[in-house]
Design a protein around this motif. Structure first.
Motif, PDB file in Angstrom:
ATOM      1  N   ALA A  26       0.838  -1.208   0.000  1.00 16.76           N
ATOM      2  CA  ALA A  26       0.000   0.000   0.000  1.00 16.76           C
ATOM      3  C   ALA A  26       0.871   1.256   0.000  1.00 16.76           C
ATOM      4  O   ALA A  26       0.589   2.220  -0.727  1.00 16.76           O
ATOM      5  CB  ALA A  26      -0.933   0.004   1.206  1.00 16.76           C
ATOM      6  N   LEU A  27       1.935   1.239   0.802  1.00 18.50           N
ATOM      7  CA  LEU A  27       2.852   2.378   0.834  1.00 18.50           C
ATOM      8  C   LEU A  27       3.538   2.541  -0.519  1.00 18.50           C
ATOM      9  O   LEU A  27       3.691   3.661  -1.017  1.00 18.50           O
ATOM     10  CB  LEU A  27       3.891   2.196   1.940  1.00 18.50           C
ATOM     11  CG  LEU A  27       4.990   3.252   2.017  1.00 18.50           C
ATOM     12  CD1 LEU A  27       4.409   4.650   2.205  1.00 18.50           C
ATOM     13  CD2 LEU A  27       5.966   2.910   3.138  1.00 18.50           C
ATOM     14  N   ALA A  28       3.921   1.426  -1.129  1.00 17.64           N
ATOM     15  CA  ALA A  28       4.553   1.491  -2.454  1.00 17.64           C
ATOM     16  C   ALA A  28       3.613   2.132  -3.468  1.00 17.64           C
ATOM     17  O   ALA A  28       4.029   2.978  -4.266  1.00 17.64           O
ATOM     18  CB  ALA A  28       4.966   0.089  -2.909  1.00 17.64           C
ATOM     19  N   GLU A  29       2.345   1.765  -3.420  1.00 16.47           N
ATOM     20  CA  GLU A  29       1.346   2.370  -4.321  1.00 16.47           C
ATOM     21  C   GLU A  29       1.209   3.867  -4.057  1.00 16.47           C
ATOM     22  O   GLU A  29       1.090   4.660  -4.995  1.00 16.47           O
ATOM     23  CB  GLU A  29      -0.013   1.679  -4.160  1.00 16.47           C
ATOM     24  CG  GLU A  29      -0.053   0.253  -4.657  1.00 16.47           C
ATOM     25  CD  GLU A  29      -0.115   0.120  -6.164  1.00 16.47           C
ATOM     26  OE1 GLU A  29      -0.364   1.121  -6.868  1.00 16.47           O
ATOM     27  OE2 GLU A  29       0.083  -1.009  -6.643  1.00 16.47           O
ATOM     28  N   ASP A  30       1.206   4.257  -2.782  1.00 13.78           N
ATOM     29  CA  ASP A  30       1.107   5.683  -2.439  1.00 13.78           C
ATOM     30  C   ASP A  30       2.299   6.464  -2.968  1.00 13.78           C
ATOM     31  O   ASP A  30       2.150   7.560  -3.527  1.00 13.78           O
ATOM     32  CB  ASP A  30       1.008   5.873  -0.923  1.00 13.78           C
ATOM     33  CG  ASP A  30      -0.322   5.406  -0.354  1.00 13.78           C
ATOM     34  OD1 ASP A  30      -1.261   5.187  -1.138  1.00 13.78           O
ATOM     35  OD2 ASP A  30      -0.407   5.258   0.889  1.00 13.78           O
ATOM     36  N   LEU A  31       3.493   5.912  -2.779  1.00 15.61           N
ATOM     37  CA  LEU A  31       4.699   6.595  -3.257  1.00 15.61           C
ATOM     38  C   LEU A  31       4.711   6.657  -4.787  1.00 15.61           C
ATOM     39  O   LEU A  31       5.118   7.665  -5.368  1.00 15.61           O
ATOM     40  CB  LEU A  31       5.958   5.899  -2.729  1.00 15.61           C
ATOM     41  CG  LEU A  31       6.186   6.034  -1.222  1.00 15.61           C
ATOM     42  CD1 LEU A  31       7.332   5.129  -0.772  1.00 15.61           C
ATOM     43  CD2 LEU A  31       6.457   7.465  -0.830  1.00 15.61           C
TER      44      LEU A  31
END
Length: 190
Positions: free
Chosen positions: A26-31
């Motif tokens: 999820a963090l990777a998608e946000d970044l």
């Protein structure tokens, strides 16, 4: 090029890269979304981007570093380069590879952030929880150690404009296999 064309070509590579640096999909998608927004804004401002791949990976690295700085969850920076990226960006990335893998961590982190990531020394000092004086000192010592390491193992040839034209490994130097692999990849680019 239009945003859609660029994004279609590079978004999956960027997502894979970011996933190797953070421990949450999820963090990777946000970044990745932040990178997309920065690309879209730059294209709308008609900012000149000479190499989209290099620019996008740099923005991704910066976004990852900004996230860790903001959240201060990591005591160290994640490794910022993969072997494929380093080969495509030539000698600067070879320096980054050597800095990250062959210098002591206390010199590698500030030197990498300063000379490869081009971060201001004051920002590096804050990120590493060091005084500005200690940061400057570690960067200078790191540069000396890097220069010594390179001069011990490689003879570099320059043209009249100071650009690197060739290099040769010195016969008396025993380099680790992974560094030899990096040097061979760079040779394909030179």
């Amino acid at each position: 090029m239009r945003f859609e064309q660029i994004w279609e070509q590079y978004h999956q590579l960027l997502l894979n890269f970011i996933k190797t640096k953070v421990n949450s999909d999820a963090l990777a998608e946000d970044l990745l979304q932040e990178v997309a927004i920065k690309l879209h804004r730059s294209l709308n401002r008609e900012t000149t981007i000479k190499n989209y791949k290099t620019w996008l990976f740099q923005v991704s690295r910066n976004s990852i570093a900004d996230y860790y700085r903001k959240h201060k969850k990591a005591t160290e920076l994640p490794a910022m380069n993969t072997i494929e990226e380093e080969a495509s960006a030539c000698i600067c990335d070879l320096s980054g590879f050597v800095i990250q893998h062959y210098l002591p961590k206390e010199y590698a982190e500030p030197l990498y952030l300063s000379d490869i990531e081009q971060k201001p020394q004051k920002e590096i000092a804050q990120f590493l929880n060091l005084s500005l004086t200690a940061t400057k000192s570690r960067i200078q010592r790191g540069r000396k150690k890097l220069k010594s390491l390179v001069e011990d193992c490689i003879t570099i040839f320059y043209n009249d404009r100071g650009e690197i034209t060739d290099y040769h490994l010195k016969k008396n130097c025993e380099l680790p296999p992974e560094l030899l692999l990096e040097i061979k990849k760079i040779n394909l680019v030179l």
